[in-house]
Design an enzyme around this catalytic site. Structure first.
Site, PDB file in Angstrom:
ATOM      1  N   ASP A 440     -10.353   3.614  10.059  1.00  0.00           N
ATOM      2  CA  ASP A 440     -10.547   2.343   9.320  1.00  0.00           C
ATOM      3  C   ASP A 440      -9.990   1.315  10.008  1.00  0.00           C
ATOM      4  O   ASP A 440      -9.247   1.474  10.934  1.00  0.00           O
ATOM      5  CB  ASP A 440     -10.241   2.304   7.804  1.00  0.00           C
ATOM      6  N   GLU A 443     -12.547  -2.366  13.991  1.00  0.00           N
ATOM      7  CA  GLU A 443     -13.382  -3.307  14.534  1.00  0.00           C
ATOM      8  C   GLU A 443     -13.104  -3.847  15.646  1.00  0.00           C
ATOM      9  O   GLU A 443     -13.899  -4.211  16.827  1.00  0.00           O
ATOM     10  CB  GLU A 443     -13.963  -4.326  13.435  1.00  0.00           C
ATOM     11  N   ASP A 518     -17.017  -2.398   3.168  1.00  0.00           N
ATOM     12  CA  ASP A 518     -16.758  -2.807   1.931  1.00  0.00           C
ATOM     13  C   ASP A 518     -17.960  -3.609   1.212  1.00  0.00           C
ATOM     14  O   ASP A 518     -17.952  -4.978   1.169  1.00  0.00           O
ATOM     15  CB  ASP A 518     -15.615  -3.945   1.868  1.00  0.00           C
TER      16      ASP A 518
HETATM   17  C1  GLC Z   1     -10.645  -1.444   3.912  1.00  0.00           C
HETATM   18  C2  GLC Z   1     -11.707  -0.233   3.829  1.00  0.00           C
HETATM   19  C3  GLC Z   1     -11.727   0.239   2.561  1.00  0.00           C
HETATM   20  C4  GLC Z   1     -10.232   0.741   2.103  1.00  0.00           C
HETATM   21  C5  GLC Z   1      -9.058  -0.448   2.361  1.00  0.00           C
HETATM   22  C6  GLC Z   1      -7.860   0.004   2.382  1.00  0.00           C
HETATM   23  O1  GLC Z   1     -10.945  -2.478   3.238  1.00  0.00           O
HETATM   24  O2  GLC Z   1     -12.859  -0.713   4.094  1.00  0.00           O
HETATM   25  O3  GLC Z   1     -12.503   1.354   2.237  1.00  0.00           O
HETATM   26  O4  GLC Z   1     -10.083   1.119   0.812  1.00  0.00           O
HETATM   27  O5  GLC Z   1      -9.329  -1.121   3.671  1.00  0.00           O
HETATM   28  O6  GLC Z   1      -7.237   0.905   3.225  1.00  0.00           O
END
Ligand code: GLC
Length: 845
Positions: A440, A443, A518
């Protein structure tokens, strides 16, 4: 080379063929379409010397630069404009190495035009000004440079303008908001930017999102072609928005470098695009089950309770996810031992209950001496640098830690050595039993306003071709997942890696499944999820699914149920929600919803054999599992803009209810016969039907002639061995279906440990004949029963298997052990032992 300056056209080397009226016209048009900031520098591409035929195409010199037309294969042609000295420097993050072209190629260099011909395509290059036009074998014009604008560039940027006809539909661009058909409503058109962005709680109007795929597909009169811009810099695409009959694209750096991809079937285009950029590897079977996530499940007791609740409520699930709170101070690879004192013990116990655990691993180790990833990263020179050579640092999750918050540093994934190092860091997680990795914030998200990412001037080593963030930004996520995927491959060579990512780029499908970040817990986001996932599938990303229920905010019980139902057919099926929302498990919305939600997940598990084999097809051919209707029915105009229903594989038409409070739903059935999945009732296609719906409805229609493979409900994929394989055969006079299976988790399938069979039905007045081919490949499932249901067949009198009479069992007789046939309400059921041998079954009337 021609230039536009504030005072008008200037020619570096004046060319006699440039007529004054023409230059004025072009200038005016360039000013309307191309960014004003770079206006002073725009130069139209022009030919300065005679074109040269090359081994695989044509080169058209333009001073120190050249436009090259390269035949990749009969149906794919590359167009590239670069400095001649850079011709040999040819690297791509997206495109796989291609074999040199071996086919039949002819090149004619003429005085005004030159032509490159393959058996399938003809490219005509007009010399002055440089313009391209692609034709098919029959002389049909497929793609044509815009007559006025064509190709232009400044020192840094370029833009290509193509003609856009009113009868052309445009699709693709990967993870994008908006309608499936990018011509928009009433040819309004869309403008998209490719720049991976962290967009919490986005709505329908937001662009860009997390993933960049500079690829689109054009459909005209049922025939398709595609364009892939292989350039990782920030780019943009305008689909008839600036000007209704022009599609233009360009990037803010790097080379003009695109691939023209011929169809004519849209599936051919997707198959060829994924031949270039790679295909989704075969996922482990468990990853196709139901996933339960939230930000965050902790401590251990809560995770165990979650697991127990799934099992005691008999709601099937395979995977539980741990978000950032499992970490110590949000530091990747460091468990929070207060919440999780014994990760290996917990994971072992969960595994015994049939659960796998996936953990998040963000791309931002904390800057902290004494923390292994930081110390090793500094010692190994693994982090992204500022222009002055110091290590770049910035705030992300570790800056939010309660204790001792601090900045993060960022691996330079453009270095092979860094990817190998990062991959190796997963060893301990795997030893503890973690089954898959969730990447995650790649980007990359860095909380530096206003860009919310790294400064554009940070340095990446890029294995010998140093560059900055402008070129790497869009591929940072792809390279992160590559490091993870290759690490898992090395550390567990016999198991299929499972990686989920938020950011990626064209080609990233080779390494990870993607979820579109998100999203928001509202009805329009549910509706948006369908065209978005379809667009991703058309753009190479087959293994995709949105956060069920929506991430930002909290869904009503009805919205959660509807989202779950729609996601039964999302290749990746995971419920996830943001921090501090109320519980969002399938049982969290009251007894009525719990029962309906259970049923939706059960359906996923019943259909897993079908889902698995369609995903195998996607990984082998690139044609996505989740398909827009036009992919199967490209000549039917009714399908071109349909994006509130979809096909799963070729045979299941799914029309989830995605509007609040409705009691009926309109469903378009393309030409042919269709059968209601739930009742078996026949519906004629080529029309829109209106069906009543209740909260528990998930309308599904099966194409006549389909073979649908399913199984009894299981609580997780570990329970599948030995269960009957059930095949529902929907009538047609002659049709066949392909069956595929393997062990579901290892790589042995690549060495022939798989099973492929063809099921065929042929019908006439007297009999229905089923022919099942012998299993191809060495994989043999555990002993089991084969249940063949001839849907709607009520006329059978005798059944012969390989010429021998099969015993008939009276309807409602107690379950029999031996092979037999019986008449059921839904049709004629034949129950046999499943062996790998060829067989012929004749049902005589
Ligand atoms: C980001 C991700 C989400 C996750 C959060 C905490 O917002 O997109 O899915 O729960 O980070 O890690």
């Amino acid at each position: 080379m021609k230039q536009i300056s504030g005072s008008g056209w200037r020619s570096a080397k004046p060319r006699p063929f440039v007529a004054v009226f023409c230059t004025v016209l072009i200038r005016g048009l360039l000013m309307t379409a191309f960014p004003a900031t770079a206006l002073a520098d725009w130069q139209a591409l022009a030919m300065t010397d005679k074109p040269v035929a090359t081994a695989d195409g044509l080169m058209l010199p333009d001073g120190d630069a050249a436009l090259t037309i390269t035949v990749i294969n009969d149906a794919v042609i590359r167009v590239r404009y670069t400095d001649k000295r850079k011709l040999a420097l040819d690297r791509s993050f997206a495109v796989l190495p291609q074999k040199p072209y071996q086919g039949k190629l002819s090149v004619d260099v003429g005085s005004n035009t030159s032509t490159v011909r393959t058996p399938a395509l003809r490219v005509v290059v007009q010399h002055q000004p440089l313009r391209l036009e692609f034709f098919d074998r029959d002389g049909r014009s497929l793609d044509q440079d815009d007559a006025e604008q064509g190709m232009a560039r400044s020192a840094e940027v370029f833009r290509v303008a193509k003609r856009l006809r009113d009868d052309e539909q445009v699709y693709g661009f990967g993870e994008k908001t908006g309608r499936l058909n990018k011509r928009g409503m009433g040819l309004g058109g869309y403008h998209y930017t490719m720049w991976n962005s962290d967009t919490y709680g986005y709505d329908m109007s937001i662009d860009p999102l997390y993933v960049s795929v500079p690829f689109y597909l054009v459909l005209r009169e049922g025939r398709a072609h595609g364009i892939f811009l292989d350039n990782s810099f920030r780019s943009s695409f305008d689909v008839g928005r600036d000007s209704r009959n022009r599609l233009s694209f360009g990037a803010e750096g790097g080379e003009l470098n695109y691939y023209f991809i011929h169809g004519p079937h849209p599936k051919d285009v997707v198959a060829r695009y994924t031949e270039l950029t790679g295909r989704m590897p075969m996922p482990p079977r468990w990853a196709l089950g139901f996933h339960q996530s939230r930000w965050s499940y902790y401590p251990e007791a809560r995770v165990r309770l979650l697991a127990d609740t799934f099992r005691s409520k008999r709601i099937p699930a395979d995977t539980l996810w741990l978000d950032i709170d499992y970490l110590d101070g949000f530091k990747p690879f460091a468990w929070n031992r207060e919440y999780f004192p014994d990760p290996a013990g917990m994971i072992r116990d969960l595994r015994q209950q049939g659960f796998r655990v996936v953990t998040i691993v963000d791309a931002h180790p904390k800057k902290e001496v004494g923390y292994r990833p930081y110390d090793e990263g500094i010692a190994g020179n693994h982090f992204v640098k500022n222009p002055d050579g110091s290590v770049f640092e910035g705030p992300v999750w570790p800056a939010n830690a309660k204790k001792n918050p601090g900045n993060s540093v960022f691996p330079d994934f453009t270095r092979a050595a860094t990817r190998a190092w990062w991959g190796g860091l997963h060893q301990e997680l795997l030893e503890q039993g973690v089954a898959g990795i969730w990447n995650d914030m790649n980007e990359p998200a860095v909380w530096i306003p206003p860009s919310n990412t790294m400064p554009l001037n940070v340095r990446h080593e890029n294995d010998g071709a140093p560059t900055d963030q402008r070129e790497i930004h869009n591929v940072y996520g792809l390279l992160h997942t590559r490091a993870t995927f290759e690490g898992l491959q090395r550390l567990r060579p016999e198991l299929r890696p499972f990686v989920l990512t938020r950011a990626s780029f064209a080609g990233g499908q080779r390494y990870a499944a993607v979820w579109p970040g998100d999203n928001t817990a509202d009805w329009s986001s549910l509706r948006q999820s369908l065209p978005m996932l379809m667009g991703m599938g058309l753009s190479g990303f087959s293994f995709v699914g949105t956060d069920i229920g929506g991430f930002a905010g909290y869904p009503s019980p009805e919205l959660f149920t509807r989202w779950l139902q729609a996601a039964v057919f999302a290749p990746f099926m995971r419920a996830h929600t943001e921090q501090a929302t109320p519980d969002q498990e399938p049982w969290s919305f009251g007894a009525q919803h719990e029962a309906i939600n259970r049923r939706a997940i059960e359906l996923r598990y019943e259909l897993l054999p079908q889902i698995y084999k369609v995903m195998e097809e996607a990984s082998r051919t690139g044609v996505p599992a989740l398909r827009p209707l036009f992919l199967e029915f490209p000549t039917d105009p009714q399908t071109w803009s349909r994006d509130d229903q979809f096909l799963f594989g070729a045979d299941l038409l799914v029309a989830p209810v995605i509007v609040e409070g409705v009691s009926q739903r309109d469903i378009y059935l393309p030409a042919g016969d269709w059968f209601d999945y739930w009742t078996g009732a026949l519906q004629r296609g080529g029309q829109t039907i209106r069906v009543p719906v209740s909260l528990s409805s998930l309308p599904i229609y099966v194409r006549a002639g389909a073979f649908v493979f399913h199984q009894p409900v299981v609580q997780h994929t570990g329970e599948m061995a030995g269960l009957p394989l059930q095949v529902d055969i929907y009538p047609a006079s002659d049709s066949h279906g392909e069956w595929y299976e393997d062990d579901g988790e290892s790589l042995a399938y690549q060495r022939g440990e798989q099973s492929r069979r063809t099921f065929r039905q042929q019908r006439d007045r007297h009999a229905t004949t089923l022919t099942i081919s012998a299993s191809e490949g060495r994989y043999r499932p555990a002993a089991r029963q084969l249940d063949l249901l001839l849907v709607g067949e009520h006329a059978g009198k005798r059944v012969l298997v390989n010429g021998k009479l099969l015993a008939q069992q009276a309807p409602n007789a107690p379950a029999s052990v031996g092979p037999h046939w019986t008449q059921t309400e839904r049709g004629l059921l034949i129950r046999l032992a499943d062996d790998a041998k060829a067989m012929q079954i004749s049902i005589q009337h």
